[in-house]
Design a protein around this motif. Structure first.
Motif, PDB file in Angstrom:
ATOM      1  N   UNK A 198       0.860  -1.180   0.000  1.00 59.66           N
ATOM      2  CA  UNK A 198       0.000   0.000   0.000  1.00 59.66           C
ATOM      3  C   UNK A 198       0.899   1.233   0.000  1.00 59.66           C
ATOM      4  N   UNK A 199       1.170   1.794  -1.167  1.00 61.15           N
ATOM      5  CA  UNK A 199       2.058   2.944  -1.259  1.00 61.15           C
ATOM      6  C   UNK A 199       3.466   2.582  -0.815  1.00 61.15           C
ATOM      7  N   UNK A 205       6.078  -2.996   7.199  1.00 63.17           N
ATOM      8  CA  UNK A 205       7.229  -2.171   6.832  1.00 63.17           C
ATOM      9  C   UNK A 205       6.725  -0.874   6.225  1.00 63.17           C
ATOM     10  N   UNK A 206       7.027   0.256   6.885  1.00 60.81           N
ATOM     11  CA  UNK A 206       6.669   1.573   6.364  1.00 60.81           C
ATOM     12  C   UNK A 206       7.946   2.352   6.091  1.00 60.81           C
ATOM     13  N   UNK A 207       7.989   3.031   4.960  1.00 63.90           N
ATOM     14  CA  UNK A 207       9.191   3.778   4.601  1.00 63.90           C
ATOM     15  C   UNK A 207       8.852   5.219   4.216  1.00 63.90           C
ATOM     16  N   UNK A 208       9.879   6.073   4.266  1.00 64.12           N
ATOM     17  CA  UNK A 208       9.721   7.470   3.870  1.00 64.12           C
ATOM     18  C   UNK A 208      10.245   7.726   2.461  1.00 64.12           C
ATOM     19  N   UNK A 209      11.122   6.847   1.976  1.00 62.65           N
ATOM     20  CA  UNK A 209      11.791   7.102   0.693  1.00 62.65           C
ATOM     21  C   UNK A 209      11.499   6.005  -0.326  1.00 62.65           C
ATOM     22  N   UNK A 210      10.289   5.497  -0.302  1.00 61.61           N
ATOM     23  CA  UNK A 210       9.913   4.495  -1.285  1.00 61.61           C
ATOM     24  C   UNK A 210      10.373   3.102  -0.911  1.00 61.61           C
ATOM     25  N   UNK A 211      10.053   2.149  -1.776  1.00 58.35           N
ATOM     26  CA  UNK A 211      10.414   0.745  -1.549  1.00 58.35           C
ATOM     27  C   UNK A 211      11.487   0.346  -2.564  1.00 58.35           C
TER      28      UNK A 211
END
Length: 409
Positions: free
Chosen positions: A213-214, A278-284
């Motif tokens: 999801x995003x 897993x959540x990120x700020x700069x994409x996957x």
């Protein structure tokens, strides 16, 4: 005079501002907290040494303070509190040690730092880590439930699977095989297989599904039925500045400065399905996902088998190792000591070269019967450095003498 006074005032102001900036960045709010931590942590280490006077290593999941993202930022507590560990910091590390730790799951940061602030039980056991200081319980490790082994939520846990620092094992065909690091879990399987002479599956792949999801991925993991410890590893192509959490707790910052590669997944005893976010700020920017379960029963069986070859008659000191081993010519001595060209090794008085285990640790080929092993470490090129220093000092003295006695200077 005016110029002198002005320069003096500018210097004082510059030093004052610089000192203020340094104090703002490096000051410690309460020196008493620092003193308490030093005293109590030293007490924990001393109590462990009194409790167990054998040879082993100690590891920690936290240090005195943390980096901005809650990650430990100090790696020299082993030097400060005088205990053997697998974590340290130096500006000039040994590349073979860094590479070996990286291959078994402890990531290397900026080619200088070994990121060791979790417990990978299989890797720790291989390196003789018998005690772990942690603020949270770790499945597979047993807490020493005594007040003397606890401070500020940090408790001492025993790793019952830890291998001896030195043991004898039978040389086998796997010993000469080329090791290929598929991933840290499979690599550890290969290393343990070498030690017992047959393939083993201590780490077993965990089946999972994922939903993106995003900049977020939800992983659903299926827990094995046997007694196990779960780990994850999500290698990245570039830093994502992320965070990993379960439904119940935050696990760790991830794919960021000083973050781990392999991470421990807390799982309750009866949980059959685990959700990991897993959540990120700069994409996957993910290379692949690796989720494995360490079979504790299999690890216990393998470690017990290996420990039957433990060497009792051994003396390990800083830079000096001596032991006596009765063995056959098809056996080798495993030493949980990294190789370096500064080591000189003799077996029954004859100089020998060790075989490298994982391109890092030392294996000593043994002869049939009694083997007296004597190892001594000396700093490479120390004598040459002393000779050059003395020669340079002589040149300086000659130069200064000529300068003072010659009328042309």
């Amino acid at each position: 005079v005016f110029l002198t006074v002005s320069l003096l005032m500018i210097t004082v102001v510059e030093l004052g501002l610089n000192g203020k900036l340094l104090m703002k960045r490096y000051h410690y709010d309460n020196v008493n907290l620092f003193i308490d931590y030093e005293r109590n942590t030293q007490s924990l280490i001393d109590n462990i040494k009194q409790y167990d006077n054998s040879y082993y290593r100690i590891s920690q999941t936290s240090s005195r303070s943390t980096y901005a993202k809650g990650l430990p930022a100090q790696y020299n507590e082993s030097a400060a509190f005088n205990y053997s560990s697998i974590s340290s910091y130096t500006s000039c590390p040994d590349n073979s040690q860094m590479s070996f730790l990286d291959r078994i799951g402890y990531r290397t940061e900026f080619e200088r730092i070994k990121v060791v602030h979790s417990s990978i039980i299989g890797a720790d056991s291989l390196l003789g880590v018998k005690y772990v200081l942690s603020k949270y319980p770790i499945r597979g490790l047993e807490e020493i439930g005594k007040a003397a082994f606890s401070y500020d939520e940090k408790k001492v846990y025993v790793n019952r699977f830890a291998l001896p620092m030195a043991f004898v094992f039978a040389k086998n065909k796997l010993q000469d095989s080329c090791l290929v690091s598929l991933n840290p879990f499979e690599y550890q399987n290969v290393l343990y297989g070498q030690l017992i002479g047959k393939p083993v599956k201590l780490y077993i792949p965990v089946s999972f599904t994922k939903k993106q999801q995003g900049n977020s991925i939800i992983y659903t993991l299926s827990a094995p039925s046997n007694e196990h410890v779960m780990y994850g590893n999500i290698p990245w192509n570039q830093q994502m500045e992320g965070e990993i959490s379960t439904e119940k707790t935050r696990v760790t910052s991830y794919s960021a400065w000083l973050s781990p590669s392999v991470f421990y997944i807390p799982v309750s005893e009866n949980e059959k399905e685990i959700q990991l976010n897993l959540k990120t700020k700069k994409g996957l920017h993910i290379k692949e996902e690796q989720f494995y379960a360490l079979d504790l029963k299999a690890l216990d069986d393998v470690s017990k088998r290996i420990r039957t070859g433990k060497i009792e008659n051994i003396d390990i000191k800083n830079g000096d190792i001596k032991c006596k081993v009765n063995a056959s010519e098809n056996e080798m001595l495993y030493l949980s000591v990294p190789y370096h060209k500064g080591w000189s090794i003799t077996r029954n008085g004859k100089t020998i070269k060790p075989v490298l285990f994982g391109k890092c640790l030392m294996l000593i080929p043994l002869e049939n019967g009694n083997n007296v092993i004597d190892m001594y470490y000396s700093v490479p090129y120390f004598k040459e450095g002393c000779i050059i220093s003395v020669f340079c000092l002589i040149l300086i003295i000659i130069s200064e003498t000529v300068r003072r006695t010659s009328r042309f200077f």
